[in-house]
Design an enzyme around this catalytic site. Structure first.
Site, PDB file in Angstrom:
ATOM      1  N   THR A  17      48.772  31.348  44.954  1.00  9.03           N
ATOM      2  CA  THR A  17      49.775  30.566  45.694  1.00  9.03           C
ATOM      3  C   THR A  17      51.182  30.865  45.188  1.00  9.03           C
ATOM      4  OG1 THR A  17      48.161  28.806  46.079  1.00  9.03           O
ATOM      5  CG2 THR A  17      50.474  28.247  46.386  1.00  9.03           C
ATOM      6  N   ASP A  22      47.170  34.429  54.320  1.00  7.24           N
ATOM      7  CA  ASP A  22      46.426  33.928  53.161  1.00  7.24           C
ATOM      8  C   ASP A  22      44.938  33.885  53.496  1.00  7.24           C
ATOM      9  OD1 ASP A  22      45.885  32.827  50.686  1.00  7.24           O
ATOM     10  OD2 ASP A  22      46.425  30.786  51.276  1.00  7.24           O
ATOM     11  N   GLN A  49      35.118  35.620  47.424  1.00  7.62           N
ATOM     12  CA  GLN A  49      35.095  34.223  47.858  1.00  7.62           C
ATOM     13  C   GLN A  49      34.973  34.108  49.382  1.00  7.62           C
ATOM     14  OE1 GLN A  49      37.720  31.438  45.570  1.00  7.62           O
ATOM     15  NE2 GLN A  49      38.599  33.315  44.737  1.00  7.62           N
ATOM     16  N   ARG A  92      35.206  26.979  40.119  1.00  3.67           N
ATOM     17  CA  ARG A  92      35.963  25.736  40.309  1.00  3.67           C
ATOM     18  C   ARG A  92      36.226  25.058  38.964  1.00  3.67           C
ATOM     19  NH1 ARG A  92      38.345  27.284  43.780  1.00  3.67           N
ATOM     20  NH2 ARG A  92      37.195  29.172  43.325  1.00  3.67           N
TER      21      ARG A  92
END
Length: 756
Positions: A33, A223, A254, A607
């Protein structure tokens, strides 16, 4: 601020490369990000007009966070960047160009439930078997067609598709698709898939429009590119074809949404589309400990179909990954809850630092039971959205009808709510009249005298007068003033206020909360247009990830692994790691499906920031039947030096328990390396009760005459003695001391005991 300071060399290179095609392969926790936002800020700093920059994301939440960060660097100019989800950006373009597709700019956007409601009405009219043609199946079939840009005509003419439908006994699918498309168009509505499908049609059939936006968007950034489907891929490719200043960001490791139509080949083959591509790999993980990152690497290394990268961490080595075995899904919930309770009380960790991830929603039950028994507060992600609650959808239907009176789903929803004497029979007559006249339901209502009897037309005239008054109000008042007026004068607020039940009060509070949100929207300084129609467009495009997760609430998070993507937690439990559950039985038919399941496991593992625990059960109820389970192959794929096996008996051992040492983990016999050893919450042990083998010909006895002191046999728990009995007939609980497990309490009507 000097936004380039603090970036590592790969991040800095990706930010500064603003010309030509660029692919940023961003490993989990690698500061993706930050790179995207600083790259956009760098474009602006280098003189690119913000109006010429398009940034596409998959959630409004991500877009909002990025815009806030860009604003910190470049100031108010960040407002002029075209940034948002694929659906929100292209909905904006479609509203501008709507007339070219035969729509008005005020078209309604149907959510999934609206679409399924239309489908159910069509199935009823066509008198089709709703089990063979379930609304879910039909909706997904149409959705998949649109995501692959298959129009109604192409669907009906495609030999392969028609053959498949006929062989499945669903020969009417093409006809349903056609009726659905016609019904949506007549209502001035598009569903979510239409926002991409119609954009493709717009760019394909109107070269002038394509040329306009190709020249407008001189720089594109996408993105989560690994999650794009065929429709999204084509739009992006067309828009970037002149300038080729396109930057895609993602991680093939992912890619977990193929069931939504996502195509991993889009990112794997990106270089084929752009031979001059510059690739930057963000490989440093800033989120997780070294053990977690290295374990994740050892998992994903088993996939053949991937872009090569080496993710590493310079954080602490951290605890090994704990592996726990339970004898049942309920005990699995108990293990997790007890671990959280002890970490909370001994170490003072907050509940919000913990997350429990599972493959399927059904697994939450055992977790919830375990947490409830210890009074641990929790919140389930992915529950019923605020905007899907009945009372909210009712009021929003009034808003929708105010701005688009042709919206048939909204009209049917509230034409007689609150009750105003317009029954189902009248509504059916309206629909028949509209079909006969080839007009909208609203047109029939406006001319009710011509179509219906005087009694019905009087009630309908009252209704149209109310809606028309709302339309007048909306033209000159703010979103909040209009919304409050509609809530009051529709009778909806009064209806809910008069319901004094707990549910009624809750529904009334939800309406007030919606109005509070609209009030906040009306007072925002960062937007110029503050009408209720603009607010409606915003909430229609909310994604599942955009709803408030109440980050300040001290609760354990329960969520599916798919829902966890993009999130991170200090302490993570991944439960249900069993063959046929995770990996799913549905994924074992092909390498592609199995590799996606492995990527899903990779997402779950990454995570975690500080600690990760993996759990599996040796037995689990499925469809009411107790089945034996074996550990997931994914556990065995983790390098054993990153694992700590934590097995323990089901009950605390006592002097009269017989415990065995014959099930030591095979992992403990594998290679071991000097890593930081954790202090387990429970003392690590490999002593396990020997699995009970039922007596040959085992059959449950009639336990209506069971007495204290009797000896019994249980199919799984083995031999035991009845210590006490309590409860009324039909709900008697027996406390039994089992030789292998210690004391357990069982409901006799479910226990299946053999009296010795």
């Amino acid at each position: 601020m000097d936004y380039l300071q603090g970036l590592n060399p790969s991040q800095k290179g990706a930010v500064e490369q603003i010309e030509g095609p660029v692919m940023i392969i961003a490993g989990a926790g690698s500061g993706k990000t930050r790179v995207i936002t600083y790259r956009v800020a760098h474009l602006v700093r280098k003189g690119v007009d913000p109006f010429n920059i398009l940034v596409l994301t998959f959630t409004n939440k991500a877009a909002k966070e990025m815009r806030e960060r860009i604003t910190q660097v470049v100031g108010p100019e960040a407002k002029n960047i075209w940034m948002g989800t694929f659906h929100s950006v292209f909905a904006k373009i479609l509203r501008i160009e709507a007339i070219k597709l035969g729509y008005q700019s005020n078209f309604t956007i149907y959510d999934t439930e609206d679409s399924k409601s239309v489908i159910r009405a069509i199935l009823k009219e066509m008198q089709l078997d709703d089990k063979l043609y379930s609304a879910n199946f039909v909706y997904n079939r149409i959705s998949m067609a649109k995501n692959n840009l298959i129009s109604v005509a192409e669907y009906q003419q495609n030999v392969e598709i028609q053959s498949e439908d006929h062989s499945n006994g669903r020969a009417k699918m093409g006809e349903i698709y056609q009726s659905y498309a016609q019904r949506c168009f007549r209502s001035g509505a598009m569903d979510f898939d239409d926002l991409l499908f119609k954009t493709n049609v717009l760019l394909r059939e109107h070269p002038d429009v394509l040329y306009k936006y190709q020249n407008k968007f001189k720089h594109l950034m996408v993105d989560e590119y690994q999650d794009t489907n065929f429709s999204q891929y084509l739009i992006v490719k067309k828009l970037a074809s002149i300038n080729e200043n396109i930057c895609v960001v993602g991680d093939d490791a992912q890619s977990i949404y193929s069931f939504r139509g996502a195509n991993i080949q889009n990112i794997l083959n990106f270089e084929k589309d752009y031979p001059d591509l510059k690739v930057f790999k963000l490989e440093q993980n800033y989120r997780s400990t070294q053990n977690i990152v290295n374990a994740a690497n050892s998992i994903i290394a088993n996939n053949k179909n991937q872009l090569q990268k080496t993710v590493f961490s310079e954080n602490d080595i951290g605890d090994r990954i704990k592996v726990s075995r339970a004898f049942s899904d309920n005990e699995e919930g108990k293990i997790v809850a007890e671990t959280i309770a002890q970490e909370h009380s001994v170490k003072g960790l907050k509940y919000q630092e913990f997350a429990i991830l599972y493959r399927t929603n059904a697994q939450s039950r055992a977790m919830e039971e375990g947490l409830r028994k210890l009074n641990i507060p929790y919140k389930i992600y992915g529950g019923l959205s605020f905007y899907q609650r009945k009372e909210i959808k009712d009021l929003i239907a009034y808003f929708r009808l105010t701005f688009n009176p042709n919206d048939e789903e909204a009209l049917k929803r509230i034409i007689n709510y609150p009750r105003r004497g317009i029954g189902d029979t009248t509504v059916e007559r309206i629909i028949i009249a509209a079909d006969k006249a080839n007009s909208t339901l609203w047109d029939v209502l406006l001319n009710a005298d011509s179509h219906l009897d005087s009694r019905s037309s009087a009630a309908l005239t009252t209704f149209t007068t109310i809606i028309t008054s709302f339309q007048v109000m909306a033209k000159s008042h703010s979103a909040y003033d209009t919304a409050l007026h509609v809530a009051q004068h529709s009778g909806l607020l009064k209806e809910l206020y008069n319901d004094k039940s707990v549910e009624g009060l809750s529904r009334h509070e939800n309406i007030q909360e919606l109005l509070n949100g609209i009030k906040e929207f009306s007072e925002r300084e960062d937007i110029e247009e503050k009408g209720l129609d603009v607010y409606m467009q915003d909430i229609a495009l909310l994604t599942n990830d955009d709803h408030d997760k109440s980050p300040d609430a001290d609760t354990v998070s329960l969520l599916t692994i798919h829902s966890s993507k993009g999130l991170e937690f200090s302490h993570v439990f991944v439960v249900g790691l069993e063959e046929n559950l995770f990996p799913s039985q549905m994924s074992l038919g092909s390498r592609e499906d199995l590799e996606e399941e492995r990527r899903l496991f990779y997402v779950a593992v990454t995570r975690a920031r500080n600690t990760l625990s993996l759990c599996y059960a040796t037995s689990r109820y499925r469809w009411g039947t107790l089945t034996s389970c074996e550990p997931s192959r994914f556990i065995d794929e983790i390098n054993p030096k990153f694992l700590e096996i934590e097995f323990r008996p089901q009950q605390k051992a006592t002097s009269s328990s017989t415990l065995y040492d014959d099930e030591r983990s095979t992992w403990q016999q594998k290679e071991s390396a000097p890593v930081k050893k954790s202090t387990p919450v429970f003392k690590t042990t490999s002593i396990l009760p020997k699995a009970h083998v039922p007596t040959e010909g085992f059959a449950p006895s009639d336990t209506s005459g069971l007495l204290v002191g009797m000896e019994v046999e249980h199919e799984r728990f083995g031999f035991g003695k009845v210590i006490s009995l309590e409860g009324n007939k039909g709900d008697v609980k027996a406390t039994i001391f089992f030789k292998e497990l210690g004391q357990k309490q069982l409901l006799l009507k479910f226990a299946k005991l053999r009296i010795l």
